[in-house]
Design a protein around this motif. Structure first.
Motif, mmCIF file in Angstrom:
data_model
loop_
_atom_site.group_PDB
_atom_site.id
_atom_site.type_symbol
_atom_site.label_atom_id
_atom_site.label_comp_id
_atom_site.label_asym_id
_atom_site.label_seq_id
_atom_site.Cartn_x
_atom_site.Cartn_y
_atom_site.Cartn_z
ATOM 1 N N THR A 124 0.798 -1.165 -0.018
ATOM 2 C CA THR A 124 0.072 0.172 0.152
ATOM 3 C C THR A 124 0.841 1.181 0.083
ATOM 4 O O THR A 124 2.147 0.933 0.317
ATOM 5 N N ASN A 126 -0.202 3.905 1.552
ATOM 6 C CA ASN A 126 -1.039 4.588 2.713
ATOM 7 C C ASN A 126 0.010 4.424 4.067
ATOM 8 O O ASN A 126 0.182 3.378 4.336
ATOM 9 N N THR A 129 -1.322 2.857 7.193
ATOM 10 C CA THR A 129 -1.288 1.178 6.733
ATOM 11 C C THR A 129 -0.207 0.552 7.089
ATOM 12 O O THR A 129 0.018 -0.380 7.752
ATOM 13 N N LEU A 160 0.689 -5.397 -4.623
ATOM 14 C CA LEU A 160 -0.177 -4.699 -3.639
ATOM 15 C C LEU A 160 -1.021 -5.470 -3.076
ATOM 16 O O LEU A 160 -1.759 -6.602 -3.698
ATOM 17 N N GLU A 167 -8.247 -0.262 5.547
ATOM 18 C CA GLU A 167 -8.446 0.244 4.317
ATOM 19 C C GLU A 167 -9.785 -0.306 3.610
ATOM 20 O O GLU A 167 -10.101 -1.481 3.849
ATOM 21 N N GLU A 171 -9.124 3.570 -0.666
ATOM 22 C CA GLU A 171 -7.820 3.656 -0.244
ATOM 23 C C GLU A 171 -6.797 2.704 -1.326
ATOM 24 O O GLU A 171 -5.702 3.272 -1.515
ATOM 25 N N PHE A 172 -7.466 1.610 -1.437
ATOM 26 C CA PHE A 172 -6.582 0.629 -2.277
ATOM 27 C C PHE A 172 -6.318 1.201 -3.657
ATOM 28 O O PHE A 172 -5.255 1.176 -4.214
ATOM 29 N N SER A 175 -3.785 3.770 -3.508
ATOM 30 C CA SER A 175 -2.598 3.349 -3.818
ATOM 31 C C SER A 175 -2.190 2.871 -5.276
ATOM 32 O O SER A 175 -1.020 3.107 -5.793
#
Ligand code: SF4
Length: 341
Positions: A124, A126, A129, A160, A167, A171-172, A175
């Protein structure tokens, strides 16, 4: 595609455990001890059964962090590889790495040992995370790793994960877009599975982690596949490689969207959406009581039909069709579907 001779080194070099990882399970409990002899025997075995597969032969070290191996271990593995370069039995190398550390010495070793590609664990972009899953790197490290690997001329297959703690789809996909902007050569997308013996299992059992359901994971991966396709980045794999440790008998996958054919389910969903769009666009087909025929590449017939013809049955109901056929046609490109006029 090269012909790959894999060596699994579960969690070798990992200085800590990412909370979802049990590499012993994902590498099917392989306890292969690499020695001069066992390395040579495996290479010879693979070469004997190659039968013209692949355009070049490469050795791959998967399942650990090759860039975190201690220098003696790394030199030992690379020495084994170099011996086979001299014998001309192999032509290249692939390794799994984390974004850190990537020092000059390591990159020089990769280049010297004809590394064509690294499997880079991003998971990710983020940062909160990344902290929560204890990856030990942040998104800036990923950007820096891309720069350094590209400067060294090494291709990158970025990994990924979908459904990580904290998440959701938004969010996924964010990324994914960030990683695509770094121009990887390939992608691999893994749904987060709760594996036995991990910190994630503890969180899951306490009710602090709720895995993504399989339909949501399939939908998101289908979206990701199409976004990557639009910018010309092939997705090499979706889902964990099925193996006996993950299957029901040993039941190491205790929660989350594990399916032995996860990638096929995603491609099947993409095919379903395409057929639905074609039928929606075709006025005649909306009249009902018609039999329709889709032409697809022979390689994609099964995914187009869906698991137990589920795609065809759903479309037949939805559009009140008399029947729907899927016909193999080598003239159609993979990923294309044609609705016969
Ligand atoms: S770096 Fe990779 S192999 Fe090591 S613990 Fe994390 S996910 Fe597992």
């Amino acid at each position: 595609m090269p012909y790959l001779i894999p060596f699994y080194i579960p969690q070798e070099g990992c200085t800590h455990s990412c909370i979802y990882c049990n590499a012993n399970v994902t590498t099917d409990g392989e306890s292969f001890q690499i020695t001069d002899q066992s390395f040579d025997s495996r290479i010879n075995e693979y070469l004997e059964t190659r039968k013209g597969k692949g355009n070049r032969v490469e050795v791959a070290f998967y399942g650990g962090s090759f860039n975190q191996l201690n220098k003696d271990k790394r030199d030992y593995y690379l020495g084994l590889v170099a011996r086979h370069f001299n014998k001309k039995s192999i032509e290249g190398l692939r390794v799994s790495i984390r974004p850190v550390p990537l020092d000059e010495d390591f990159l020089a070793d990769l280049v010297k040992h004809k590394t064509s590609l690294v499997e880079l664990g991003v998971q990710t972009m983020n940062d909160s995370t990344l902290r929560a899953i204890k990856r030990g790197h942040d998104s800036k490290d990923v950007i820096y790793a891309f720069e350094r690997l590209k400067t060294a001329g090494i291709k990158i297959s970025a990994h990924l994960m979908v459904g990580l703690p904290g998440e959701e789809g938004k969010e996924f996909l964010e990324s994914l877009r960030q990683v695509l902007s770094l121009k990887p050569d390939f992608l691999r997308i893994h749904p987060t599975i709760v594996l036995k013996g991990t910190e994630l299992e503890v969180l899951y059992n306490k009710g602090h982690y709720k895995p993504m359901d399989i339909d949501e994971a399939i939908k998101l991966c289908a979206e990701a596949y199409l976004i990557a396709d639009e910018v010309g980045v092939p997705v090499l794999r979706m889902g964990l490689q099925a193996n006996s440790c993950l299957d029901e008998a040993q039941c190491s996958a205790i929660g989350g969207p594990y399916h032995p054919s996860f990638g096929e389910l995603v491609l099947s969903k993409i095919a379903f959406d395409k057929m639905m769009a074609l039928l929606n666009d075709s006025k005649q087909c909306n009249e009902g009581e018609r039999t329709v025929t889709f032409r697809v590449n022979p390689r994609t017939v099964s995914r187009t039909l869906g698991n137990n013809r589920s795609n065809i049955e759903k479309l037949t109901k939805l559009f009140k069709l008399k029947g729907a056929n899927v016909v193999a046609d080598p003239k159609i490109k993979v990923d294309e579907i044609l609705l016969e006029a």
